[in-house]
Structure formats: structure tokens, C-alpha cells
Scaffold this motif. Sequence first.
Motif, PDB file in Angstrom:
ATOM      1  N   THR A 465       0.855  -1.190   0.000  1.00 24.82           N
ATOM      2  CA  THR A 465       0.000   0.000   0.000  1.00 24.82           C
ATOM      3  C   THR A 465       0.887   1.234   0.000  1.00 24.82           C
ATOM      4  N   ILE A 466       0.747   2.009  -1.057  1.00 25.33           N
ATOM      5  CA  ILE A 466       1.551   3.226  -1.229  1.00 25.33           C
ATOM      6  C   ILE A 466       0.663   4.427  -0.927  1.00 25.33           C
ATOM      7  N   VAL A 467       1.092   5.237   0.007  1.00 25.28           N
ATOM      8  CA  VAL A 467       0.271   6.350   0.484  1.00 25.28           C
ATOM      9  C   VAL A 467       1.049   7.657   0.341  1.00 25.28           C
ATOM     10  N   MET A 468       0.364   8.689  -0.094  1.00 23.18           N
ATOM     11  CA  MET A 468       0.965  10.026  -0.094  1.00 23.18           C
ATOM     12  C   MET A 468      -0.069  10.981   0.486  1.00 23.18           C
ATOM     13  N   ASP A 469       0.383  12.143   0.920  1.00 24.97           N
ATOM     14  CA  ASP A 469      -0.551  13.075   1.553  1.00 24.97           C
ATOM     15  C   ASP A 469      -1.643  13.469   0.563  1.00 24.97           C
ATOM     16  N   LYS A 470      -1.199  13.819  -0.664  1.00 20.45           N
ATOM     17  CA  LYS A 470      -2.156  14.263  -1.688  1.00 20.45           C
ATOM     18  C   LYS A 470      -1.542  13.979  -3.058  1.00 20.45           C
ATOM     19  N   ILE A 471      -2.328  13.768  -4.074  1.00 17.32           N
ATOM     20  CA  ILE A 471      -1.802  13.649  -5.432  1.00 17.32           C
ATOM     21  C   ILE A 471      -1.542  15.069  -5.914  1.00 17.32           C
ATOM     22  N   GLU A 472      -0.281  15.471  -5.850  1.00 13.50           N
ATOM     23  CA  GLU A 472       0.119  16.805  -6.299  1.00 13.50           C
ATOM     24  C   GLU A 472       1.386  16.681  -7.118  1.00 13.50           C
ATOM     25  N   PRO A 473       1.831  17.744  -7.793  1.00  9.66           N
ATOM     26  CA  PRO A 473       2.979  17.583  -8.701  1.00  9.66           C
ATOM     27  C   PRO A 473       4.170  16.886  -8.070  1.00  9.66           C
ATOM     28  N   SER A 474       4.521  17.283  -6.838  1.00 15.20           N
ATOM     29  CA  SER A 474       5.737  16.700  -6.239  1.00 15.20           C
ATOM     30  C   SER A 474       5.561  15.228  -5.890  1.00 15.20           C
ATOM     31  N   THR A 475       4.381  14.864  -5.349  1.00 18.42           N
ATOM     32  CA  THR A 475       4.215  13.451  -4.984  1.00 18.42           C
ATOM     33  C   THR A 475       4.008  12.580  -6.219  1.00 18.42           C
ATOM     34  N   LEU A 476       3.408  13.143  -7.253  1.00 19.88           N
ATOM     35  CA  LEU A 476       3.277  12.363  -8.500  1.00 19.88           C
ATOM     36  C   LEU A 476       4.662  12.137  -9.101  1.00 19.88           C
TER      37      LEU A 476
END
Length: 544
Positions: A465-476
Motif C-alpha cells: 500500500t503506497i500512500v501520499m498526503d495528496k496527489i500533487e505535482p511533487s508526490t506524482l
Amino acid sequence: MDDKPDISNAWQALTKHCHQNSNLKIKDQFATYPERFSEFSLEAAGIFLDYSKNRITTETMRLLCDLAKAAEVSRHREEMFCGKEINITEKRAVLHTALRNIHDESTPESVLVKKELKRMADCVHSILGGKWSGYSGKLITDVVNIGIGGSDLGPAMAVAALQPYGNHIKAHFVSNIDSTHINETIKYLNPETTVFIVTSKTFTTQETLVNAITAREWLLNKAAIEKKTIEKHFIGITANPTRAIEFGISQENIFSFWDWVGGRFSLWSAVGLSIALAIGMDKFYEFLEGAHAMDKHFESAPLEENMPVILALLGIWNIDFLGAQAQAIIPYDQYLELFPTYLQQLEMESNGKRVCVDGSDVSYKTAPIVWGGVGTNSQHSFHQLLMQGTHMVPVDFIIPLQTHSPIGNHHLLLYANCLAQSQALMCGCGEEDVIAELKLQGMSKEQIHNLMPHKIIPGNVPSNTIVMDKIEPSTLGALIALYEHKVFVQGIIWRINSFDQWGVELGKRMASKLVPMLQGESEATGLDGSTQGLINLITCHPRA
Ligand code: F6P
């Protein structure tokens, strides 16, 4: 020097370990080791990876890291970053990482990157700001990226994923030679306010050139303007500017990328112009920075704490030791709907290989069949197979903690469903649980006896399970770089060249022989009966 590191001991140790742990149940591991989640999770570049729901123990991970060391992953990683020609069949360096190292000016490549980024920025500001207008002086409202494979999938995926950061520009993507694709795209567009971006590393790809010619005809016919005016409506992105000029794109509208950038690794270059136009250059720089943050993690983290390395090793464990032949990618975020399709090229065109770098046949499985779909829709489509099918299909779940669309409890329900699916894949539902459930429903012994086998879910299916705070330019950016480096590490361990794609040439050659037969320009002879029969089908019927 023989570049063939000896991984046989590490591989044999893993094979033995696999046999010794063939009855391992993931869910039991949590019962005996409460620290499992914290031991088998990592954080890097804004990405959190929970890999505790895999069929692994501490010993498994130790042995897998031994395999990475035996394969000299660290040495190969350094060679990639410093520009060695590791794409050995095309004698090219592999430096997509240089595309996002935007503060570096220490290498010839970084100077080229910086110059082209500046040209991109000027173009984006000019189009978004209205300085670049169409032939009738109107503001550009639509861009159509014409490209295929790496010249389409990355930009299309990123534009879809980053819609919340969009502006007045609508980006469209045409790739298929099926005329429906371009027809349905340009049908409602205004030639006065549309710019076509012809994206092709080689500028020889049949689908792209045919679509570009159709776009040019459309513009000339619809706009009834002379040829020279189309200059304002065509941009070329290529490593072959001569061909782009021959097509009729003016020099100043041609943006370069280089042979040390593989097509499926190119969205960080001018190939990403459609992304930059859709979200603005500042957000495009954030996109690059996110990938660069993952690069720095990949370059510096010890193998045992290196996210791309761990993801790569888990894939090899599932494929080469547990026998998985497929890998499902299930983003629980509607904006990432195109991510599985993008990963198909990145993983399968990179590592869908059967020959080692030294020309010998591999003696193990390489890339799995990568597929997937967006959750929760996938639960109503293919999760039945994941839960009760005869294939063990590992899953990568991807989910942001925050939604861009906060409405009621939608995101909470999405998050619950994502976690529940990985939990169900792991725990399953055994005979006792099924019987208890059916008894609670008041079923008779006979009914329970008949239904019970059909309701058992074996479980023990691994997932990340891969989690990021939000789908935003830096996390994408970081997420994509994670998978790029995972693919690289797997290629190193499998000792294959992840950066060529000779397998796609044969089909192209065969098609070029069939076209004149279909056009009646050459005899349809010397063909197998099926191809001959199928040619007859179409040649006997008038084309529209
Ligand atoms: O699928 C083969 C391939 O060469 C890909 O590697 C590439 O991304 C795609 O075709 C398009 O190639 P080009 O960018 O040269 O048009």
C-alpha cells in the motif's frame, strides 16, 4: 572484466528459504510480531510504502538484500547516474534523472536540460499569457499532443492526475492510428485556438506522422489559411529535429530531447510540454523536484531502507520465488485512472525481455504482466479473480490521505475500501468463518454444506500500500520516479537491458509489407492462410 556478477549463491539461499517458508501465512506474522508494520514500511520523498502485507519475514528481506548486493545494484546505480552507456544494445547512456536535476550545471547534459527547460518555460508563459495567439489573433485554448507510447502515456497520465492544478488550457491526447481517435478529438475544436504538439523521439513513428498530417490537413482546410500560418499551430518535440523541420514545423517551435532519454522515461523533458501547459511551469518544476527527491533517496539510502530497491526485490520475490505472473496496480484515486496503463509501458517494455545483457537466455521469469484499474471500480470488475481465482496476483494499492474533492464522507469510504481490500486479500475467509457466517444467516446444515466451498477465500495474497498526503505535482513526480527506479533495479538483478525495445520492431516491419497488399499495390502472396484470408475479407469489401 566479466560484468556477470555471481548471484547464484544468493538466489539459491532464497530458493531454500522459500521452500522452508512455503506455509507462511501473512496474517499469522502480525499476530506473532506486532512491530511488523513499522519494520516493513518506509517513507521517502513524500511517499509512504507499507509492504508488511507480503509473504516475507525479516530473514526474507535480508536474503533479498543479499541478492541486490550480489547483483551489484549499487555499482550499476552509480553507473547510471554518472552517464555510463548502460543501454548496451543501443550504446546509450540512461540519464532521465538529469532531466529533473534542474539546479545542476556540472555536466554537459545538465546544460542542455537547463537550456531546453528555459525554452519550454518561455513557450508556456507565451501561450498561457496570450502572447502566442492563433492565426486569427485569438488566445490558445486547446493543445493536442500527437504521440504514442512514451510520447503519449506519461504526459496523458500526468495531465489527468494533476487536473486540480489545471488552467484555461485543455490538453487532449491523440495516439492511435485509428482515425476515430483524432476525429473524435478535433471534431469540436476551433482551429483558431488549437495548437498541435507533435511528440516523437524518432519523428518516424507511423501513427504519429499519419495523425500529424491529418491534423495539418484539418487546420489548412478548416482555417483556409496558407501553409506558413500553420507555424503558429504546430510544435515539435523530438530527438530528430531534421525530420520535424521536413514535416514543416519551424525551428523555433521545435524542442529537443536526447538519445540518453528513453521514450518511456521522457515525460520530464520537453515531452512534458503538454503537462507544463496544463498546470503551468511552476507546478511542472515541482513535478520535477518531486522526482529528484526520489532520485536522491534512491542514490543515497542503504539498500535495506531504499524504497525502489525494496519494491523491486518484493516483485522479484513474488515472481521468481512465489510464482506470480502478473502484477496489479490499483490506484484508489480517480485522478490516477491512467497510472496502470502508463506503468504497463514502463514495466513491460523495459523488462519484458528474455535475453541477458551478455546474450544468454534468462533462466528465470522477468517482468510480470502489469495491469490494473482504479478502485473502488476494480472491486466490481476483477477483484473476484484476485480473491478466489487460480492466479496469485500481487497488488500495489495507491491512495492519498487527502482528496481534492472533499464531499461528505466519500474519501473516508474510499480509504476504508482500499484498506479492506488489502486486508481481505491477506486474511481471506476460511471454512470456520464461512460456516459461522452462514449459520448466523440461519442456513440449514445441507445449505451450508453446499454453499461453503464457494464462499471460502484462501487469502495470503501479497500487497503493497503506497500512500501520499495528496496527489500533487511533487508526490506524482516521486511516485513515477519510484517505479522507474524499481524497474531499473529489477533489470539489474535479472541482468537484462531495461532500456531497449527490439521486440516492437517485427510487427512494424510486417505491417509495412501488408499495407501495399491491402492497397492493391502489390500481390497478396506468400502469406499464411490466416493473413491471406483476412486480407481477402477487407479487399473484397469496399472501404468507406
Ligand atoms: O513502442 C515502441 C516505441 O519506440 C516506444 O519505446 C516509444 O515510446 C514509442 O514507440 C514512440 O516512439 P517515438 O517517440 O519515437 O515516436
